[in-house]
Design a protein around this motif. Sequence first.
Motif, PDB file in Angstrom:
ATOM      1  N   THR A  69       0.863  -1.172   0.000  1.00 20.07           N
ATOM      2  CA  THR A  69       0.000   0.000   0.000  1.00 20.07           C
ATOM      3  C   THR A  69       0.900   1.222   0.000  1.00 20.07           C
ATOM      4  OG1 THR A  69      -1.784  -1.154   1.151  1.00 20.07           O
ATOM      5  CG2 THR A  69      -1.791   1.257   1.256  1.00 20.07           C
ATOM      6  N   LEU A  97      -1.627  -1.331  -4.050  1.00 15.66           N
ATOM      7  CA  LEU A  97      -2.693  -0.349  -3.892  1.00 15.66           C
ATOM      8  C   LEU A  97      -2.035   1.015  -3.722  1.00 15.66           C
ATOM      9  CD1 LEU A  97      -5.730  -0.667  -1.509  1.00 15.66           C
ATOM     10  CD2 LEU A  97      -4.407   1.424  -1.603  1.00 15.66           C
ATOM     11  N   TYR A  99      -2.793   5.192  -3.105  1.00 15.18           N
ATOM     12  CA  TYR A  99      -3.699   6.300  -2.781  1.00 15.18           C
ATOM     13  C   TYR A  99      -3.222   7.552  -3.497  1.00 15.18           C
ATOM     14  CZ  TYR A  99      -5.999   3.788   1.036  1.00 15.18           C
ATOM     15  OH  TYR A  99      -6.731   2.901   1.766  1.00 15.18           O
ATOM     16  N   VAL A 124      -4.867  -1.740  -7.539  1.00 17.84           N
ATOM     17  CA  VAL A 124      -5.952  -0.889  -7.046  1.00 17.84           C
ATOM     18  C   VAL A 124      -5.471   0.552  -6.941  1.00 17.84           C
ATOM     19  CG1 VAL A 124      -7.514  -0.458  -5.091  1.00 17.84           C
ATOM     20  CG2 VAL A 124      -6.919  -2.799  -5.706  1.00 17.84           C
ATOM     21  N   VAL A 126      -6.987   4.125  -5.233  1.00 14.29           N
ATOM     22  CA  VAL A 126      -8.009   4.864  -4.487  1.00 14.29           C
ATOM     23  C   VAL A 126      -7.761   6.326  -4.819  1.00 14.29           C
ATOM     24  CG1 VAL A 126      -9.000   5.415  -2.239  1.00 14.29           C
ATOM     25  CG2 VAL A 126      -8.083   3.120  -2.661  1.00 14.29           C
ATOM     26  N   LEU A 140     -11.477   1.759   3.459  1.00 13.72           N
ATOM     27  CA  LEU A 140     -10.311   2.038   2.616  1.00 13.72           C
ATOM     28  C   LEU A 140     -10.265   3.449   2.044  1.00 13.72           C
ATOM     29  CD1 LEU A 140      -9.530  -1.128   0.449  1.00 13.72           C
ATOM     30  CD2 LEU A 140      -8.242  -0.214   2.366  1.00 13.72           C
ATOM     31  N   ARG A 141     -11.225   4.296   2.422  1.00 15.15           N
ATOM     32  CA  ARG A 141     -11.258   5.648   1.877  1.00 15.15           C
ATOM     33  C   ARG A 141     -11.327   6.651   3.027  1.00 15.15           C
ATOM     34  NH1 ARG A 141     -16.368   5.116  -1.530  1.00 15.15           N
ATOM     35  NH2 ARG A 141     -16.767   3.500   0.003  1.00 15.15           N
ATOM     36  N   GLN A 146     -14.115   9.630  -2.518  1.00 15.38           N
ATOM     37  CA  GLN A 146     -13.022   8.877  -3.136  1.00 15.38           C
ATOM     38  C   GLN A 146     -13.554   7.569  -3.702  1.00 15.38           C
ATOM     39  OE1 GLN A 146     -10.519   8.952   0.395  1.00 15.38           O
ATOM     40  NE2 GLN A 146      -9.219  10.516  -0.535  1.00 15.38           N
ATOM     41  N   THR A 147     -12.908   7.096  -4.757  1.00 12.13           N
ATOM     42  CA  THR A 147     -13.354   5.903  -5.460  1.00 12.13           C
ATOM     43  C   THR A 147     -12.265   4.845  -5.420  1.00 12.13           C
ATOM     44  OG1 THR A 147     -14.667   7.276  -6.954  1.00 12.13           O
ATOM     45  CG2 THR A 147     -14.202   5.023  -7.674  1.00 12.13           C
ATOM     46  N   ILE A 148     -12.673   3.603  -5.209  1.00  8.33           N
ATOM     47  CA  ILE A 148     -11.759   2.465  -5.272  1.00  8.33           C
ATOM     48  C   ILE A 148     -11.861   1.876  -6.676  1.00  8.33           C
ATOM     49  CG2 ILE A 148     -11.220   0.171  -4.369  1.00  8.33           C
ATOM     50  CD1 ILE A 148     -12.602   1.088  -1.734  1.00  8.33           C
ATOM     51  N   HIS A 149     -10.755   1.928  -7.423  1.00  6.99           N
ATOM     52  CA  HIS A 149     -10.710   1.386  -8.778  1.00  6.99           C
ATOM     53  C   HIS A 149      -9.884   0.104  -8.757  1.00  6.99           C
ATOM     54  CE1 HIS A 149     -12.210   5.138 -10.607  1.00  6.99           C
ATOM     55  NE2 HIS A 149     -11.449   5.748  -9.717  1.00  6.99           N
ATOM     56  N   TYR A 159     -10.498  -8.295  -3.399  1.00  4.53           N
ATOM     57  CA  TYR A 159     -10.921  -7.034  -2.798  1.00  4.53           C
ATOM     58  C   TYR A 159     -12.413  -7.024  -2.483  1.00  4.53           C
ATOM     59  CZ  TYR A 159      -6.402  -4.870  -2.750  1.00  4.53           C
ATOM     60  OH  TYR A 159      -5.088  -4.582  -2.442  1.00  4.53           O
TER      61      TYR A 159
END
Length: 191
Positions: A69, A97, A99, A124, A126, A140-141, A146-149, A159
């Motif tokens: 992450t 992942l 951010y 991923v 975010v 996770l946000r 915010q969007t998790i892609h 996920y």
Amino acid sequence: MNVARVLYPVQVLGPGDRVGIWLCGCTRKCKGCSNPELWERRDEFEVAPEDVFLLIDNVHKTNKIDGFTISGGEPMDQVAELSTLIQMLRSVSDDILVYTGYKLDELWARNDTSTDSVLNSIAVLVDGPYIEELNNDVLLRGSSNQTIHILNDSYLKRYEDYMSCAHNQIQNFTAKDGIVSVGIHHRGFSR
């Protein structure tokens, strides 16, 4: 690249025992950010991506790493170095992942080789700026805008399973200069 901290095992920012990597430097400076100490780049945190990977590879020799992450600061403001590091991390795990305060379409619009390499190499993203008023404990946000892609379809089920049973938690690590609190913090969190 400017790297403030590398922590293991991070268990609150994605599935499994992860290596968390926090970069320094952010021009976005969102109100209420949980990491304002990472807004400014610091000379003492300057390190080559290869040296960051050597540290992680040493951890990997004796520990299982389920993923990575990457947060900050703003990782996508150091995209060339980030791209180099991510290519090395993929030899350990391609569950990466990232951010970012940028939106995914903004990143694609850069038409930049390093940005495209990052987006094509991670599992991923975010995305979106942190908005303190929208911090309402979404997994996770930092905030609900915010969007998790999921950018790597092979991680979709992993996920989805994680999102169906996990909840936001805080994990503390002892560091030489005090306690580092990791995770998605509630609105009004103060250091």
